[in-house]
Design a protein around this motif. Sequence first.
Motif, mmCIF file in Angstrom:
data_model
loop_
_atom_site.group_PDB
_atom_site.id
_atom_site.type_symbol
_atom_site.label_atom_id
_atom_site.label_comp_id
_atom_site.label_asym_id
_atom_site.label_seq_id
_atom_site.Cartn_x
_atom_site.Cartn_y
_atom_site.Cartn_z
ATOM 1 N N HIS A 66 0.946 -1.201 -0.049
ATOM 2 C CA HIS A 66 -0.209 0.066 0.049
ATOM 3 C C HIS A 66 0.715 1.208 -0.066
ATOM 4 O O HIS A 66 0.479 2.200 -0.491
ATOM 5 C CB HIS A 66 -0.890 -0.076 1.287
ATOM 6 C CG HIS A 66 -1.337 1.203 1.696
ATOM 7 N ND1 HIS A 66 -2.453 2.115 0.936
ATOM 8 C CD2 HIS A 66 -1.269 2.142 2.618
ATOM 9 C CE1 HIS A 66 -2.639 3.052 1.516
ATOM 10 N NE2 HIS A 66 -1.864 3.344 2.560
ATOM 11 N N GLN A 67 1.889 1.111 0.614
ATOM 12 C CA GLN A 67 2.764 2.384 0.993
ATOM 13 C C GLN A 67 3.876 2.793 -0.023
ATOM 14 O O GLN A 67 4.638 3.501 -0.168
ATOM 15 C CB GLN A 67 3.313 2.564 2.182
ATOM 16 C CG GLN A 67 2.167 2.664 3.341
ATOM 17 C CD GLN A 67 2.901 2.402 4.799
ATOM 18 O OE1 GLN A 67 3.856 2.040 4.818
ATOM 19 N NE2 GLN A 67 1.995 2.557 5.582
ATOM 20 N N THR B 176 -2.129 0.210 -7.649
ATOM 21 C CA THR B 176 -2.060 0.721 -6.421
ATOM 22 C C THR B 176 -3.652 0.977 -5.492
ATOM 23 O O THR B 176 -3.464 1.016 -4.636
ATOM 24 C CB THR B 176 -1.586 2.362 -6.776
ATOM 25 O OG1 THR B 176 -0.322 2.180 -7.491
ATOM 26 C CG2 THR B 176 -1.426 3.174 -5.511
ATOM 27 N N THR C 38 -4.399 0.152 -2.073
ATOM 28 C CA THR C 38 -5.069 0.968 -0.913
ATOM 29 C C THR C 38 -6.210 0.459 -0.490
ATOM 30 O O THR C 38 -6.801 0.504 0.814
ATOM 31 C CB THR C 38 -5.114 2.181 -1.683
ATOM 32 O OG1 THR C 38 -3.716 2.770 -2.189
ATOM 33 C CG2 THR C 38 -5.938 3.288 -0.854
#
Length: 489
Positions: free
Chosen positions: A376-377, A388, A392
């Motif tokens: 996620h990051q 992405t 998320t």
Amino acid sequence: MTASRVSARSYATDNDLAIQQSLEKEVRAMERKIKQLEREREEGVPYEGEPVYLHVPYRAMSHSPPPLTPSHEPTFDVKQNWLDALLQNSDQFGFFLHPTLFRQAALDEISGQTPFLRSCALLCGAAVSRAPNLALLLYKALKQRSTTLTSDSSPEAVLEHIQGEILLSRYFFYANKHLEAVYHASTAGALVVLGRLHTLGGILDPLSPVLIGDGERIRALWRAIEVELVLSIARQGSTHITGRTRELDNMTTPFPRRIREYEMGMFRGIPLEYPVQLFKQGNGTITPSQECEESLSAKSILLWYWSHINEQALTQRVDPSSVDFHQQWFSHLSVQIPNFAASLPTPSSDSPFSILNHTRARAAIIALHRSHAHQHQQSYQPQHHRQTTVHTNSHRTCIQASLDVFRLASLLPTTAGSASFVDGTFSLAWSSASDYLVQHNAMSSWDAQTVSIVRGGFSKMAVFEETCPRMKSQISKIRESLSERVQLV
């Protein structure tokens, strides 16, 4: 079953390495024998080799507890109390026999019930009652285990032996001794497979009520499956049944019901079908009013296990040709699990079982999504916009499921500050939720609502810390982990 008593008295030995090596040797020998039997069965050749004996790996202990003497033998009243304690917590120990008939036979020394099962039941009841001398009770059960199957191989005796193995596996799981728990769970799994208990659907008359005996066999299969699935999740590996995915999917034995339903003739046989395969495809879910807690329990464990193995496949270097399959499986489960959770009865303090099934469903969601959420990051790249977004969304889903686990924990009933014995899979789910919140939400600040939810859930978890060594170990780790982010009261 306090930590000090069990850790000091349960399975005491100074030769753990020798025991581990002996256990592993016995498991390998059992797996080779089972494969040989299956190969010869598939080829249509009758087995004419030596009989399969289940040996006791505990002979490797450097010393043994002294045998029970009349002064150590529990009185009739104590036995009654211990059996009642076990039956009051029957779901937590994987109990599948008819409780009233079992209790009557267990208290009758001249009944046909196997001494091994009786001793296992007394051991588990004594553990729940936090009685001393557990090592003596365990020694007696293990000693009787070595002769049970060789002395009586009738279907009834084998069923009782399966129950004894499941009780021992659960006992060791709560004592935080996974190797021993796996050994006994694998033995139970081997016996239900060799007994063809996974093929009962093809022989149950769809027009006739399922009697108590058949009901016990259905429940025996599922209790054995459940204990193995839990251990597979806990140990990040496979056990006897979980290593046989094809047979698990192709079972014809229906999902379990409460023994009372079989006793009253409320449940009838089914035509030949594949309930696990149907459920896996998303076609086996029926309305909550038609379900029972035991069926929902089996399904919640299956969903958690499937999420677990799918995550393992995606995080390890799998064959590229299978990546698409696991991604499709991820997409399928990401819809099926929330739908299953939404169909569950509302969790209530009056029904710990309902809280458990909801908790398992959230743990399944965490297991399914965290492999995507881990990324996620990562820095945003326009060409990877869709990927992405998936990461998320998975991260947000894991956060929500983790907080739900803490909310559900706060619903567990306690009496005057003390906790009843609860299913050990709670600790697995609690650890999973805590780890995600701490490790994968480190870049986000915890708002007041999150802190309140975590504190409320953990305050209830902590009440269960002294119920057994496993709870003590897991909750201690959770406390240490959470203390990095929030001040626990």
